[in-house]
Write an enzyme that holds these catalytic residues in place. Structure first.
Site, PDB file in Angstrom:
ATOM      1  CG  HIS A 294      -2.046  -0.849   1.250  1.00  0.00           C
ATOM      2  ND1 HIS A 294      -1.951  -2.213   1.328  1.00  0.00           N
ATOM      3  CD2 HIS A 294      -3.381  -0.563   1.199  1.00  0.00           C
ATOM      4  CE1 HIS A 294      -3.172  -2.741   1.324  1.00  0.00           C
ATOM      5  NE2 HIS A 294      -4.047  -1.750   1.235  1.00  0.00           N
ATOM      6  CG  ASN A 325       4.227  -4.117   2.636  1.00  0.00           C
ATOM      7  OD1 ASN A 325       3.831  -2.984   2.891  1.00  0.00           O
ATOM      8  ND2 ASN A 325       3.409  -5.130   2.392  1.00  0.00           N
ATOM      9  CD  GLU A 427      11.786  19.234  -3.319  1.00  0.00           C
ATOM     10  OE1 GLU A 427      10.631  19.693  -3.167  1.00  0.00           O
ATOM     11  OE2 GLU A 427      12.812  19.928  -3.187  1.00  0.00           O
ATOM     12  CD  GLN A 443       8.615  25.240  -1.373  1.00  0.00           C
ATOM     13  OE1 GLN A 443       9.226  24.409  -2.052  1.00  0.00           O
ATOM     14  NE2 GLN A 443       7.764  26.097  -1.905  1.00  0.00           N
ATOM     15  CD  GLU A 447      11.200  21.767  -0.106  1.00  0.00           C
ATOM     16  OE1 GLU A 447      12.165  22.034  -0.848  1.00  0.00           O
ATOM     17  OE2 GLU A 447      10.014  21.761  -0.502  1.00  0.00           O
TER      18      GLU A 447
END
Length: 464
Positions: A294, A325, A427, A443, A447
């Protein structure tokens, strides 16, 4: 004589009981609606002038200011009547609903009038103060469109539609539907919806799944099959047709999403995908050595059967190494919910990149006869806020951000804090802009900061 006195007393008591049974509340307009769908179609009631007045409609009392109940041939309406609003008029509920998950509204421009903008606003303090839900909506077509707004509050709430572009250009409002908190009833929208569940919902409202931004500028268009936006009431994702799995999934978790529903395990293809595309099946992962992992977890959606079931669509799955997982990712997901139970709300974005992972049957780059790509890395970003309103404005340089990148292999460590990174690391690896709705100054700080991991004061222990 005593027999007559007793007879009189018994009759008097029955009379008092009957009066009490038929007594209406003193303030009828403030009565709280039941926790079921409230569907105001504006077919009941009448008001032929724009003057400010309260009107009794099918579902309760509504205030119409610079607005009227419209029946004309030039009015956009689904039945015989709708509401017509001019100038900076208001259509306002004078009663509360017991929570709401979503609101849908049909709207159109009065025939031959130019476009007009309006807002949906909500109040959780009995109408004393209002805040905007979602973004401004523009009514520019005479044909009715449907706007959908994510709300997700368990508090008593009322709504108002406010026309914000003044002048004599008029709009029509019809079929205002409030869906109950907890998803107890099905959510449907018009097939011609301009802001329906199949397209990008407003991202400015609290608790929206795309509050932080659309990381890859995904669009709900078959011309972009590998960055195809799918918006559901329970999460939003960018789907990659050629990879057979999502690029990323974004969702919100507050205490209203957590309940007692057990995992339904109804894995199934997502039939909302374009019909000519390959639809990954529930059996597509069998024998691959990878689990149906998921993105938005089942345990993040336990407030209703419908919400939990939605997490088992195959568009929400990636081929994930079992240890990754069950242990590494399972621990991180559990910690996120722990934070929510401690009085926070979280915004989560999860995705993957690269090609090739190690499952229980060794290294593979694809499964399902090459139709599903196995990612090399799996990442997640979690923004944590104390419970409150105006979430986007509350994010500051000190707001906590958890960012993680894990390799997709079965030898991964169960302690996710070993894989902490920065948002900028993700990113750089993906090319996405993950927090685009935040001011650049904010940001630049959050970030580039790596989270410290679990604080012992959190009272949470990772299962190893």
């Amino acid at each position: 004589m005593k027999r007559y006195i007793w007879h009189f007393l018994i009759c008097f008591l029955f009379f008092v009981a009957a009066c009490n049974e038929n007594k209406q509340p003193a303030n009828q307009s403030a009565a709280v609606a039941s926790s079921s769908i409230i569907n105001e179609d504006f077919e009941a009631g009448a008001k032929g002038s724009y003057s400010k007045a309260e009107v009794r409609l099918g579902k309760g009392a509504w205030l119409l200011d610079d607005a009227l109940i419209a029946t004309g041939s030039k009015d956009a309406k689904a039945g015989n009547q709708s509401v017509r609003i001019r100038n900076k008029g208001v259509l306002r509920m004078e009663f509360d609903a017991n929570g709401a998950s979503m609101v849908t509204i049909k709207h159109g421009a009065y025939q031959q009038n130019k476009a007009s903008a309006w807002q949906l606003q909500m109040s959780v303090d009995g109408g004393h103060t209002y805040q905007q839900v979602g973004e401004d909506i523009t009514s520019k077509e005479h044909r009715l469109q449907t706007a959908s707004f994510t709300v997700n509050t368990k508090k008593q709430v009322r709504f108002q539609v406010v026309k914000i572009s003044g002048g004599n250009n008029r709009i029509n409002i019809d079929d205002l539907i409030i869906y109950p908190s907890g998803g107890k009833s099905s959510i449907t929208t018009s097939a011609d919806s301009t802001q329906s569940l199949g397209t990008d919902t407003p991202v400015a409202g609290d608790n929206s799944h795309l509050l932080l931004g659309n990381p890859s500028n995904a669009v709900n268009s078959i011309s972009l099959p590998n960055n195809y936006l799918i918006t559901k009431p329970y999460y939003t994702l960018s789907y990659n047709r050629d990879k057979g799995c999502p690029n990323w999934v974004s969702w919100y978790v507050g205490d209203e999403w957590l309940g007692s529903i057990k995992r339904v395990n109804d894995f199934r293809p997502d039939n909302t995908l374009p019909p000519k595309w390959y639809h990954v099946q529930s059996t597509s992962y069998i024998g691959s050595g990878f689990e149906r992992g998921h993105n938005c977890p089942s345990a993040d959606r336990t407030n209703s059967l419908k919400a939990n079931s939605a997490t088992f669509l195959m568009t929400n799955m990636i081929p994930q190494a079992p240890a990754n997982n069950q242990h590494t990712w399972g621990n991180l997901e559990s910690y996120e919910r722990h934070l929510v139970n401690q009085g926070n709300e979280v915004y989560v974005i999860m995705g993957n990149y690269g090609k090739g992972g190690y499952g229980t049957r060794g290294f593979k780059t694809t499964i399902d006869s090459g139709r599903i790509t196995v990612p090399a890395y799996i990442w997640k970003v979690v923004l944590v806020l104390p419970n409150g309103n105006n979430d986007l404005k509350r994010v500051t340089a000190s707001t906590r951000i958890i960012a993680v990148i894990t390799p997709n292999n079965n030898a991964v460590n169960a302690n996710w804090t070993n894989y902490l990174c920065t948002v900028r690391d993700i990113e750089k690896a993906t090319g996405y802009n993950l927090l685009s709705k935040l001011p650049k100054g904010v940001q630049d700080v959050i970030e580039t900061r790596k989270d410290a991991g679990i604080n012992p004061e959190d009272g949470y222990i990772i299962r190893l």
